[in-house]
Write a protein that holds these residues in place. Structure first.
Motif, mmCIF file in Angstrom:
data_model
loop_
_atom_site.group_PDB
_atom_site.id
_atom_site.type_symbol
_atom_site.label_atom_id
_atom_site.label_comp_id
_atom_site.label_asym_id
_atom_site.label_seq_id
_atom_site.Cartn_x
_atom_site.Cartn_y
_atom_site.Cartn_z
ATOM 1 N N ALA A 1 -23.782 -0.355 16.509
ATOM 2 C CA ALA A 1 -22.603 0.396 16.925
ATOM 3 C C ALA A 1 -21.483 0.067 15.950
ATOM 4 C CB ALA A 1 -22.199 0.028 18.345
ATOM 5 N N GLU A 2 -20.727 1.062 15.546
ATOM 6 C CA GLU A 2 -19.633 0.874 14.612
ATOM 7 C C GLU A 2 -18.401 1.585 15.142
ATOM 8 O OE1 GLU A 2 -19.664 -0.984 11.942
ATOM 9 O OE2 GLU A 2 -21.800 -1.411 12.004
ATOM 10 N N THR A 3 -17.217 1.130 14.741
ATOM 11 C CA THR A 3 -15.974 1.755 15.123
ATOM 12 C C THR A 3 -15.262 2.203 13.860
ATOM 13 O OG1 THR A 3 -15.813 0.289 17.012
ATOM 14 C CG2 THR A 3 -13.807 1.416 16.362
ATOM 15 N N LYS A 4 -14.720 3.417 13.894
ATOM 16 C CA LYS A 4 -13.948 3.893 12.762
ATOM 17 C C LYS A 4 -12.601 4.384 13.260
ATOM 18 C CE LYS A 4 -16.600 8.104 12.945
ATOM 19 N NZ LYS A 4 -17.477 7.593 13.948
ATOM 20 N N THR A 5 -11.590 4.279 12.422
ATOM 21 C CA THR A 5 -10.275 4.737 12.822
ATOM 22 C C THR A 5 -9.766 5.734 11.805
ATOM 23 O OG1 THR A 5 -9.191 2.928 11.670
ATOM 24 C CG2 THR A 5 -9.680 2.586 14.000
ATOM 25 N N ALA B 1 -22.318 10.294 18.937
ATOM 26 C CA ALA B 1 -21.135 10.192 19.789
ATOM 27 C C ALA B 1 -19.812 10.292 19.032
ATOM 28 C CB ALA B 1 -21.173 8.908 20.618
ATOM 29 N N ALA B 2 -19.808 10.899 17.885
ATOM 30 C CA ALA B 2 -18.560 11.073 17.151
ATOM 31 C C ALA B 2 -18.617 12.364 16.362
ATOM 32 C CB ALA B 2 -18.344 9.910 16.191
ATOM 33 N N THR B 3 -17.525 13.109 16.395
ATOM 34 C CA THR B 3 -17.442 14.292 15.562
ATOM 35 C C THR B 3 -16.745 13.898 14.275
ATOM 36 O OG1 THR B 3 -17.324 15.748 17.472
ATOM 37 C CG2 THR B 3 -16.552 16.643 15.390
ATOM 38 N N ILE B 4 -17.349 14.253 13.185
ATOM 39 C CA ILE B 4 -16.772 14.006 11.870
ATOM 40 C C ILE B 4 -16.492 15.369 11.259
ATOM 41 C CG2 ILE B 4 -17.170 13.017 9.584
ATOM 42 C CD1 ILE B 4 -19.190 11.101 10.992
ATOM 43 N N TYR B 5 -15.294 15.529 10.738
ATOM 44 C CA TYR B 5 -14.885 16.807 10.171
ATOM 45 C C TYR B 5 -14.946 16.753 8.652
ATOM 46 C CZ TYR B 5 -13.165 17.485 14.881
ATOM 47 O OH TYR B 5 -13.085 17.586 16.241
ATOM 48 N N VAL B 6 -15.492 17.802 8.069
ATOM 49 C CA VAL B 6 -15.460 17.984 6.618
ATOM 50 C C VAL B 6 -14.307 18.951 6.366
ATOM 51 C CG1 VAL B 6 -16.698 18.752 4.566
ATOM 52 C CG2 VAL B 6 -17.959 17.652 6.439
ATOM 53 N N ASP B 7 -13.241 18.431 5.777
ATOM 54 C CA ASP B 7 -12.043 19.219 5.526
ATOM 55 C C ASP B 7 -12.023 19.678 4.069
ATOM 56 O OD1 ASP B 7 -11.269 18.711 8.149
ATOM 57 O OD2 ASP B 7 -10.012 17.003 7.594
ATOM 58 N N TYR B 8 -11.289 20.763 3.838
ATOM 59 C CA TYR B 8 -11.252 21.373 2.512
ATOM 60 C C TYR B 8 -9.845 21.851 2.202
ATOM 61 C CZ TYR B 8 -12.122 24.815 -1.181
ATOM 62 O OH TYR B 8 -12.103 25.530 -2.347
ATOM 63 N N CYS B 9 -9.395 21.554 0.980
ATOM 64 C CA CYS B 9 -8.121 22.057 0.473
ATOM 65 C C CYS B 9 -8.404 22.909 -0.760
ATOM 66 C CB CYS B 9 -7.193 20.910 0.096
ATOM 67 S SG CYS B 9 -5.679 21.464 -0.747
ATOM 68 N N PRO B 10 -8.061 24.199 -0.720
ATOM 69 C CA PRO B 10 -8.327 25.068 -1.867
ATOM 70 C C PRO B 10 -7.436 24.763 -3.073
ATOM 71 C CG PRO B 10 -7.086 26.259 -0.205
ATOM 72 C CD PRO B 10 -7.431 24.921 0.393
ATOM 73 N N SER C 1 -12.869 13.379 7.849
ATOM 74 C CA SER C 1 -11.874 12.933 8.811
ATOM 75 C C SER C 1 -12.519 12.829 10.183
ATOM 76 C CB SER C 1 -10.712 13.940 8.851
ATOM 77 O OG SER C 1 -9.763 13.557 9.818
ATOM 78 N N VAL C 2 -11.932 12.026 11.058
ATOM 79 C CA VAL C 2 -12.373 11.986 12.450
ATOM 80 C C VAL C 2 -11.398 12.741 13.347
ATOM 81 C CG1 VAL C 2 -13.743 9.882 12.230
ATOM 82 C CG2 VAL C 2 -11.336 9.725 12.888
ATOM 83 N N ASN C 3 -10.363 13.323 12.762
ATOM 84 C CA ASN C 3 -9.392 14.150 13.485
ATOM 85 C C ASN C 3 -9.510 15.590 13.029
ATOM 86 O OD1 ASN C 3 -8.113 12.127 15.018
ATOM 87 N ND2 ASN C 3 -6.916 11.507 13.234
ATOM 88 N N LYS C 4 -9.375 16.504 13.983
ATOM 89 C CA LYS C 4 -9.449 17.924 13.638
ATOM 90 C C LYS C 4 -8.200 18.388 12.881
ATOM 91 C CE LYS C 4 -10.977 22.271 15.540
ATOM 92 N NZ LYS C 4 -11.504 22.962 16.710
ATOM 93 N N ALA C 5 -7.066 17.774 13.180
ATOM 94 C CA ALA C 5 -5.819 18.134 12.502
ATOM 95 C C ALA C 5 -5.914 17.753 11.022
ATOM 96 C CB ALA C 5 -4.639 17.417 13.145
ATOM 97 N N ILE C 6 -5.476 18.651 10.166
ATOM 98 C CA ILE C 6 -5.547 18.431 8.719
ATOM 99 C C ILE C 6 -4.450 17.472 8.278
ATOM 100 C CG2 ILE C 6 -5.297 19.528 6.445
ATOM 101 C CD1 ILE C 6 -7.920 20.226 7.854
ATOM 102 N N LYS C 7 -4.870 16.452 7.552
ATOM 103 C CA LYS C 7 -3.961 15.532 6.861
ATOM 104 C C LYS C 7 -4.553 15.357 5.474
ATOM 105 C CE LYS C 7 -2.124 13.371 10.907
ATOM 106 N NZ LYS C 7 -1.916 12.175 11.676
ATOM 107 N N ASN C 8 -3.970 16.044 4.519
ATOM 108 C CA ASN C 8 -4.517 16.196 3.175
ATOM 109 C C ASN C 8 -4.231 14.973 2.300
ATOM 110 O OD1 ASN C 8 -4.971 17.025 0.483
ATOM 111 N ND2 ASN C 8 -4.569 19.149 1.001
ATOM 112 N N PRO C 9 -5.279 14.233 1.885
ATOM 113 C CA PRO C 9 -5.068 13.059 1.043
ATOM 114 C C PRO C 9 -4.748 13.408 -0.414
ATOM 115 C CG PRO C 9 -7.408 13.410 1.361
ATOM 116 C CD PRO C 9 -6.691 14.422 2.222
#
Length: 175
Positions: A29-33, A129-138, A150-158
């Motif tokens: 089991a692992e925890t990610k933030t 038991a975790a949703t991981i999002y693949v985000d994209y910035c054009p 990301s583990v959040n649905k809201a976009i936070k662009n690195p």
């Protein structure tokens, strides 16, 4: 039944080719933030991948802060985690390139390539038991586009945290 066999075969191919590693059973089991959000994940077919993913998320968060020192130290941790996975030598080298650069733009360019490798690795890992999002910035990579996890649905662009922090979209959900 044939469709299920094809899906299983395809998943196995992804797991083996991500970082050119062989899949190994694990039940840790692992925890990610990600920006304060904590999710428990189970790695079911690839050893050490949860540690790599957690460290990758921490690295992405350092890019959101534009913290060169934090980026370098977290990339060093990621390099060590990747070095522990058979076949991930090239990806570990990318993390190392981030650690030796003081130029955040160069670090972000390397992060673009690193993210592609980590996305492939995570897709083959089958976190539970975790949703991981693949985000994209054009706009990333001079308009060629760039992905990150990301583990959040809201976009936070690195790639553009100062000027276009919300630029992008969720392209895929893993799990």
């Amino acid at each position: 039944m044939k469709i299920i066999n094809n899906v299983v075969l395809f998943s196995l191919i992804i797991a083996v080719t991500a970082c050119k590693q062989a899949a190994k059973p694990a039940q840790d089991a692992e925890t990610k933030t990600d920006s304060g959000k904590t999710i428990v994940a189970r790695v079911v077919d690839t050893a050490n991948t949860a540690d790599v993913f957690n460290t990758y998320i921490n690295l992405k968060n350092e890019f959101l802060k534009s913290n060169v020192t934090g980026i370098k130290s977290t990339a060093a941790l990621l390099e060590n985690k990747l070095a522990g996975i058979k076949g991930c030598t090239e990806t570990a080298t990318l993390a190392h390139q981030i650690t030796i650069s003081n130029d955040i733009d160069a670090q972000r360019n390397t992060f673009l390539i690193l993210s592609k490798d980590i996305i492939g690795l995570v897709k083959g890992a089958k976190f539970k038991a975790a949703t991981i999002y693949v985000d994209y910035c054009p706009m990333a990579d001079n308009g060629k586009g760039g992905y990150w996890l990301s583990v959040n649905k809201a976009i936070k662009n690195p790639y553009f945290p100062e000027h276009m922090k919300e630029c992008g979209q969720v392209k895929e959900q893993i799990n």
